[in-house]
Every structure is written in C-alpha cells, then in structure tokens.
Design an enzyme around this catalytic site. Structure first.
Site, PDB file in Angstrom:
ATOM      1  N   CYS A   1      25.715 -11.136  38.821  1.00 24.49           N
ATOM      2  CA  CYS A   1      24.669 -10.456  39.594  1.00 24.49           C
ATOM      3  C   CYS A   1      23.699  -9.687  38.694  1.00 24.49           C
ATOM      4  O   CYS A   1      22.808  -9.013  39.173  1.00 24.49           O
ATOM      5  CB  CYS A   1      25.279  -9.536  40.648  1.00 24.49           C
ATOM      6  SG  CYS A   1      26.219  -8.192  39.952  1.00 24.49           S
TER       7      CYS A   1
ATOM      8  N   ASN B   1      23.768  -6.993  32.884  1.00 24.32           N
ATOM      9  CA  ASN B   1      22.870  -5.972  32.319  1.00 24.32           C
ATOM     10  C   ASN B   1      23.671  -4.947  31.524  1.00 24.32           C
ATOM     11  O   ASN B   1      23.337  -4.603  30.399  1.00 24.32           O
ATOM     12  CB  ASN B   1      22.101  -5.244  33.429  1.00 24.32           C
ATOM     13  CG  ASN B   1      21.375  -6.215  34.344  1.00 24.32           C
ATOM     14  OD1 ASN B   1      21.139  -7.345  33.959  1.00 24.32           O
ATOM     15  ND2 ASN B   1      21.045  -5.777  35.544  1.00 24.32           N
ATOM     16  N   ASP B   2      24.737  -4.467  32.148  1.00 19.75           N
ATOM     17  CA  ASP B   2      25.560  -3.475  31.445  1.00 19.75           C
ATOM     18  C   ASP B   2      26.485  -4.128  30.432  1.00 19.75           C
ATOM     19  O   ASP B   2      26.747  -3.560  29.369  1.00 19.75           O
ATOM     20  CB  ASP B   2      26.369  -2.652  32.452  1.00 19.75           C
ATOM     21  CG  ASP B   2      25.514  -1.558  33.050  1.00 19.75           C
ATOM     22  OD1 ASP B   2      24.811  -0.880  32.274  1.00 19.75           O
ATOM     23  OD2 ASP B   2      25.507  -1.403  34.281  1.00 19.75           O
TER      24      ASP B   2
ATOM     25  N   GLU C   1      31.588  -5.331  33.766  1.00 15.94           N
ATOM     26  CA  GLU C   1      30.368  -4.968  33.035  1.00 15.94           C
ATOM     27  C   GLU C   1      30.658  -4.089  31.829  1.00 15.94           C
ATOM     28  O   GLU C   1      29.750  -3.633  31.152  1.00 15.94           O
ATOM     29  CB  GLU C   1      29.354  -4.305  33.981  1.00 15.94           C
ATOM     30  CG  GLU C   1      29.884  -3.190  34.834  1.00 15.94           C
ATOM     31  CD  GLU C   1      28.844  -2.667  35.837  1.00 15.94           C
ATOM     32  OE1 GLU C   1      27.651  -3.000  35.714  1.00 15.94           O
ATOM     33  OE2 GLU C   1      29.243  -1.895  36.722  1.00 15.94           O
TER      34      GLU C   1
ATOM     35  N   ARG D   1      22.603  -2.475  45.905  1.00 14.96           N
ATOM     36  CA  ARG D   1      22.737  -1.311  45.013  1.00 14.96           C
ATOM     37  C   ARG D   1      22.647  -0.040  45.861  1.00 14.96           C
ATOM     38  O   ARG D   1      21.582   0.559  45.985  1.00 14.96           O
ATOM     39  CB  ARG D   1      21.624  -1.323  43.967  1.00 14.96           C
ATOM     40  CG  ARG D   1      21.764  -2.417  42.913  1.00 14.96           C
ATOM     41  CD  ARG D   1      20.657  -2.302  41.895  1.00 14.96           C
ATOM     42  NE  ARG D   1      20.939  -2.992  40.654  1.00 14.96           N
ATOM     43  CZ  ARG D   1      20.445  -4.187  40.315  1.00 14.96           C
ATOM     44  NH1 ARG D   1      19.646  -4.813  41.130  1.00 14.96           N
ATOM     45  NH2 ARG D   1      20.751  -4.737  39.155  1.00 14.96           N
TER      46      ARG D   1
ATOM     47  N   ARG E   1      27.855  -2.601  46.895  1.00 14.82           N
ATOM     48  CA  ARG E   1      28.438  -1.961  45.720  1.00 14.82           C
ATOM     49  C   ARG E   1      28.484  -0.459  45.959  1.00 14.82           C
ATOM     50  O   ARG E   1      27.488   0.134  46.392  1.00 14.82           O
ATOM     51  CB  ARG E   1      27.602  -2.268  44.487  1.00 14.82           C
ATOM     52  CG  ARG E   1      28.145  -1.534  43.270  1.00 14.82           C
ATOM     53  CD  ARG E   1      27.432  -1.898  42.023  1.00 14.82           C
ATOM     54  NE  ARG E   1      26.106  -1.307  41.965  1.00 14.82           N
ATOM     55  CZ  ARG E   1      25.244  -1.552  40.985  1.00 14.82           C
ATOM     56  NH1 ARG E   1      25.580  -2.387  40.022  1.00 14.82           N
ATOM     57  NH2 ARG E   1      24.070  -0.985  40.976  1.00 14.82           N
TER      58      ARG E   1
ATOM     59  N   HIS F   1       3.752   3.268  45.184  1.00 11.70           N
ATOM     60  CA  HIS F   1       3.791   2.551  46.458  1.00 11.70           C
ATOM     61  C   HIS F   1       2.931   1.302  46.433  1.00 11.70           C
ATOM     62  O   HIS F   1       3.294   0.264  46.959  1.00 11.70           O
ATOM     63  CB  HIS F   1       3.299   3.465  47.584  1.00 11.70           C
ATOM     64  CG  HIS F   1       4.384   4.349  48.092  1.00 11.70           C
ATOM     65  ND1 HIS F   1       4.138   5.524  48.756  1.00 11.70           N
ATOM     66  CD2 HIS F   1       5.719   4.223  48.044  1.00 11.70           C
ATOM     67  CE1 HIS F   1       5.282   6.078  49.077  1.00 11.70           C
ATOM     68  NE2 HIS F   1       6.253   5.316  48.654  1.00 11.70           N
TER      69      HIS F   1
ATOM     70  N   ARG G   1      20.037   0.312  27.495  1.00 12.99           N
ATOM     71  CA  ARG G   1      19.129  -0.654  28.122  1.00 12.99           C
ATOM     72  C   ARG G   1      17.782  -0.075  28.512  1.00 12.99           C
ATOM     73  O   ARG G   1      16.868  -0.808  28.845  1.00 12.99           O
ATOM     74  CB  ARG G   1      19.805  -1.357  29.313  1.00 12.99           C
ATOM     75  CG  ARG G   1      20.218  -0.459  30.427  1.00 12.99           C
ATOM     76  CD  ARG G   1      21.167  -1.182  31.387  1.00 12.99           C
ATOM     77  NE  ARG G   1      20.531  -1.517  32.656  1.00 12.99           N
ATOM     78  CZ  ARG G   1      21.186  -1.796  33.765  1.00 12.99           C
ATOM     79  NH1 ARG G   1      22.508  -1.798  33.771  1.00 12.99           N
ATOM     80  NH2 ARG G   1      20.561  -2.086  34.859  1.00 12.99           N
TER      81      ARG G   1
END
Ligand code: PEP
Ligand code: MG
Length: 582
Positions: free
Chosen positions: A513, A465-466, A442, A304, A344, A197, A476
């Site tokens: 993205c 990323n993917d 992706e 997300r 998404r 946190h 990854r």
C-alpha cells in the site's frame, strides 16, 4: 518576447497549452480615502449590502453545485459562508468605518490584513494556509464593492485548439467551480501549496495546475502563450515553436492514453495468463471513496485514519469522539457498497504530528509513532477500535495496524482489540466478531522476523514508504537526503520480495500500500515478485490496471528472479525497464 520558464509546486497532473487569461489582479490593492462624518452610515450600508450580495452568491453557487461535484467543493463554500458570517470579518470593518472614517474597501482590507498576519503566526501548516480562505472571502466582497467581477470570456471553437489558462495571484475554490464548464485548460497561481484548497480542488477536478509560482501573475502578460507541465510544476511562457510542438505531442499522447484508460474502469484486472489482481485505493477521508468507486477499485486498501485526528490539539477531549469516528468509518463502508474497507489505526507522529506545537522528540521518525503511540495512550486507542468495530456491522471492514515490530506489541494490540469487543458486547453494540486483523510491514525488523506476524495476523500490508525510509536510514521528508530514497535499492527489493514470497508460502494475503504500488514503472516488478494485491491513490488505478492487462506472470516471474540476484543499481534499473519483453 523571449521564452522563459517558471518553477513552482506541481499539484495536479497533465499538460495544458493555451493563452494566459489574467484574473483581476491584486484585488486587495484598493483605493484608500477618508469619508466625511455624514457619509459614515451610507458607507456602512454599502459594505453591509456587499456582504449580503456575496452571501447570496455563495448560496447560488451551492444550489448550482453539480450532483457529481467532489464533496469538498460544497464544504469549501460552507467554509466561506461561515467566514462571511464571522463578526471579525463583518463587524470589525464596520467599526473601522465608524471610528476611523475609512472608506469601506480600506476598512475591509485593513481587517483582512490584520487577520492574515495573525494566521501567519500559526505553526500548523494546514491552518496557516486557511489564511487564503479569509483573503478569498475578502476579495469577493471587494469585487462587489468595486464592481469588478471574476468572469471568464466566452471562447468558441475547438476546445483543444485554444484553451485558456487562468493566471492569478490566487483563485478561490468557489471561483474555480464557476469556471468549470468553460474553455479553461489549467491554472497558475502565485501562492498556494500542496494543502491549499485550490490545489485540492484542482486535483479532484483533474485540471493541470501549478501553484506557488511566486510572481508569475506579474511576469505573465495577458494572452501570452503558456504551457503548464502539471507533472513537473513548470510553466513555460511564450514557448518556441519546437517546444510547443513537443508539448502538443505529449499532451495529445496523454489525452489518448487517458481516453483509452477510462474504458478500463469496469474491466477486471486480469493478467494475460488469466490471474486476477486486486486493485484497491488509498484514502485519507471518507469522501475520497467517491473517487475510489469511480476508478473501479476493488475496495479500500488503506484508509489513513489519522487525517480525522490531525489539526486538532493533542488534548484527548479535542480528538474525534467515538461517535464522530464511527460516522466517518461507516460513511466509507456504505460508500464502498460491499467492497472491503481496510481502516488503519492512528498513525500519528513523525511527519504527521497530532499537534505540531507538541512535537518534542529529537528523532520523531524513530519516536513514539503509530502503534507505539496508541499503546502508550490506551484510552485513545480503545475509542478508535470501538468506532472501527461498530462500522464493521455495516459492511466488510479490515483492521490494519501500523509500525508493529515486536511480538509483545502484537499481543498487546490483539488484547486491546478483544477488550474493545468486550466493551461493545457489554453495551449491546453490533460488530463483526471475525473482523480480519492485519499488520503493516514497514519496519525492517518486522520484515526480517516475519514468522512472528504470520502466526498472529490474518493479513499483511507492506508500507514501502516507511520500509524504504527505515531500511536506507533516510528521513522521507528531508529534502537533503531525498536523492537517496530509492525503491530499487537491492536491500529494499530483497525485503519486499521476501515478504511477498513468505505470504505465498504460508498462505497469508499480502498487499503493498506504499507509493511503490501506484508507480506504473514498478507494476511488472511487483507482479514478478508474486504480488496479487495493490493499493494506491485512486488516480493511479487505471494506469496500473493497464500494465496488469498487458503482463504475463510466468515471464515476469522468471525475469524478476534474475533481477533479484543482481546487486548493481544500474543493471537493476535497466532490467526493470525491460521487464515483460522477450
Ligand atoms: C507506508 O509507509 O508505505 C504507508 C503506506 O504508510 P504512510 O505513507 O501513511 O506512512
Ligand atoms: Mg507508513
């Protein structure tokens, strides 16, 4: 003392230079003694009174919360208040005083140690880190019991000249809030991770910080000179004058750049040759929309949604209900005040399991992930689709589907969306019938069979990323192959550029993205490939906008075409740094 360097986890960027201020060390290290029978009730009352004082402190903190403070701060105080009302924290130590005659501090620490050990056993890393919340609440009560407060000394003078760097074993988010208006340049803690946190709050307050520094609070002495390099997660103790000077220069440069950049919030992202570029934000939770609006984003390019689902068990009954999801999506839509919100659908699996304990696939990144999971669990998918569709009655919403690769997956997804719409019509619930539907590109197969998508979809979003993970066959999240993760690999550049080119040819909007979109070193390259829509973490919006304002697309287009004909990695890397220069 000789200078030395400590390495930890970078959680909040920037450079802080200042003198160490050590916070009440090892508060849980308290005196242990047995009390006489006739003192038991007085000891019980002492603990009860301390708990009541902390309740009041938390209430005061709540009401003193500045209006512009990040939403999670209020939530953290709530969590602490909730913990402080839990019988496991409140009643058990009282029983320990009565049955074992421990003094109040000892009784409290005994129970906190017990609960901490139980939390250690939990597999879920997010929940495991909540152990820190319990300890922080315990420390608060102990500080009242022992009369030691966590206050910072007042420092007058030029804030930039001497700043205080707080060093502690751990800092509670509530304490950080108290320190907010003080001369306080950054902080270093022994414990914590990306998910703690305190790290989350540091990021939202934008203070340089490094956590997970193991025994920093033992090695650093009061008033030591410190440099925090928040971008690298490094702390330099007692730096030499040369190092100090170098960091002062870097810090001054960063501050000047940030100041300059903050003036760009309302400036439209238009290139030198007059082309407007759309800059959107990636978010994990609806509350992140505040940062997206603050940075002047054109909308949300990637919500997300799986973060609403994580940390619960895989049991369908425990997942967020249609109404709960609808409220979250609607909140994002209203917070964005008419700017589009791209939601998404659930991208669960691989490094984001619904339930870590149930992760059984041998190769999760290649397993039942994202849309594959949703098509295998149509009830979960339909609930989410209905919730998203209902939110579309409150402002512009786009639906984005992750991990599609096959034509039949697209067909099945579209048919599920039609089914969700029919159910809503039946129930007389409003939604946007023309909601745009897009696919994340992706998986290399999707990139190479793009006509399948162009024919059936309203827009495309490249998940670099993917796409990099699957193109280069590297997990990854596996640090042993992290050095192979390269956005500039010619195969990656070929795929990304051909998707963007196909989109332009076929007149279908394409955005990026993945992390590439927020990397300022790659902005010119993506512009040169023809990209006109970017979506990234809100903190990256202004630096990327700055690159755009200084770009000329005609020049970049020509230079990028040359880069795309190059295969030698060193030549590509060099040419990318030169982009835009004549
Ligand atoms: C991506 O893969 O690039 C992406 C944006 O999605 P995520 O990082 O959530 O997998
Ligand atoms: Mg992805």
């Amino acid at each position: 003392m000789a200078s030395f360097t400590l390495h930890g986890i970078p959680v909040s960027r920037g450079i802080a230079i200042g003198r160490a201020h050590l916070l009440a060390p090892a508060a849980l290290d308290v005196k242990h003694y047995l009390i006489a029978e006739e003192q038991v009730e007085a000891e019980v009352q002492r603990l009860q009174a301390a708990i009541a004082t902390v309740h009041k402190e938390l209430q005061t903190l709540w009401s003193a919360l500045p209006k512009d403070s990040p939403a999670e701060l209020g939530a953290f105080i709530d969590v602490h208040a909730l913990i402080l009302s839990d019988p496991m924290i409140v009643d058990v130590p009282l029983d320990i005083i009565r049955s074992r005659h421990y003094n109040a501090e000892w009784a409290l620490v005994t129970q906190i140690d017990e609960l901490s050990a139980q939390f250690e056993e939990i597999d879920d890393p997010y929940l495991r880190e909540r152990k820190a919340d319990i300890q922080q609440v315990g420390e608060r009560v102990l500080k009242v019991l022992t009369g030691t407060a966590t206050t910072l000394p007042k420092i007058d003078g030029d804030e930039l000249a001497v700043r205080m760097i707080v060093v502690a074993h751990d800092i509670s988010p509530a304490d950080m809030l108290q320190f907010r208006d003080r001369a306080f340049g950054g902080f270093v803690t022994d414990v914590g991770g990306q998910n703690s946190h305190t790290a989350i709050v540091a990021r939202s307050l934008d203070i340089p910080a490094a956590v997970g520094m193991f025994n920093a609070s033992d090695l650093i002495a009061q008033d030591d000179w410190l440099i925090i390099d928040g971008d690298a997660g490094v702390v330099i103790v007692d730096p030499t004058p040369v190092v100090l000077e170098q960091y002062r220069e870097r810090q001054a440069r960063q501050l000047r750049e940030r100041k300059k950049l903050s003036k760009l919030k309302k400036t439209p992202a238009i290139t030198k040759d007059g082309v407007e570029i759309s800059l959107c934000a990636n978010i994990e939770l609806p509350e992140d929309c505040a940062a997206a609006m603050e940075a002047g984003s054109s909308g949300i390019g990637l919500f997300r949604s799986e973060f609403l689902f994580m940390g619960r068990t895989g049991n369908v009954d425990k997942l967020p209900s249609e109404d709960e999801q609808f409220e979250a999506y609607r909140k994002a839509v209203t917070m964005m005040k008419g700017r589009p919100v791209t939601i998404r659908t659930l991208d669960i699996g691989a490094d984001k399991p619904l339930d870590a304990a149930e992760q059984t696939a041998l190769n999760p990144a290649l397993g039942l992930r994202a849309i594959r999971y949703c098509l295998a669990e149509p009830q979960i998918f339909l609930i989410q689709l209905r919730a998203i569709l209902r939110a579309s009655a409150f402002g512009p919403v786009k639906l984005l589907i992750p991990m599609l690769a096959h034509a039949f997956e697209i067909e099945q997804t579209l048919s599920m969306i039609s089914q969700a719409k029919a159910q809503l019509r039946e129930a007389n619930k409003k939604f946007d019938d023309a909601i745009p539907i897009g696919a994340m590109i992706e998986i290399p197969a999707a990139a190479l069979a793009l006509p399948l998508f162009i024919k059936r979809m309203d827009f495309l979003s490249i998940g670099t990323n993917d796409l990099i993970q699957y193109t280069l066959a590297i997990d990854r999240v596996d640090h042993e192959v992290a050095h192979l993760y390269n956005p500039l690999h010619p195969a990656v550049l070929y795929l990304v550029s051909s998707i963007i080119a196909a989109g332009a040819r076929e007149r279908i909007p394409v955005s990026v993205c993945g992390e590439m979109a927020g990397d300022v070193k790659l902005t010119r390259l993506l512009l040169g490939m023809g990209l006109r829509e970017f979506s990234m973490h809100p903190t990256q919006l202004l630096p990327v906008k700055n690159e755009i304002l200084n770009s000329d697309l005609t020049i970049l287009g020509m230079q990028t075409r040359k880069i795309l004909r190059t295969v030698e990695p060193a030549a590509i890397a060099e040419a990318v740094t030169q982009l835009g220069q004549l």
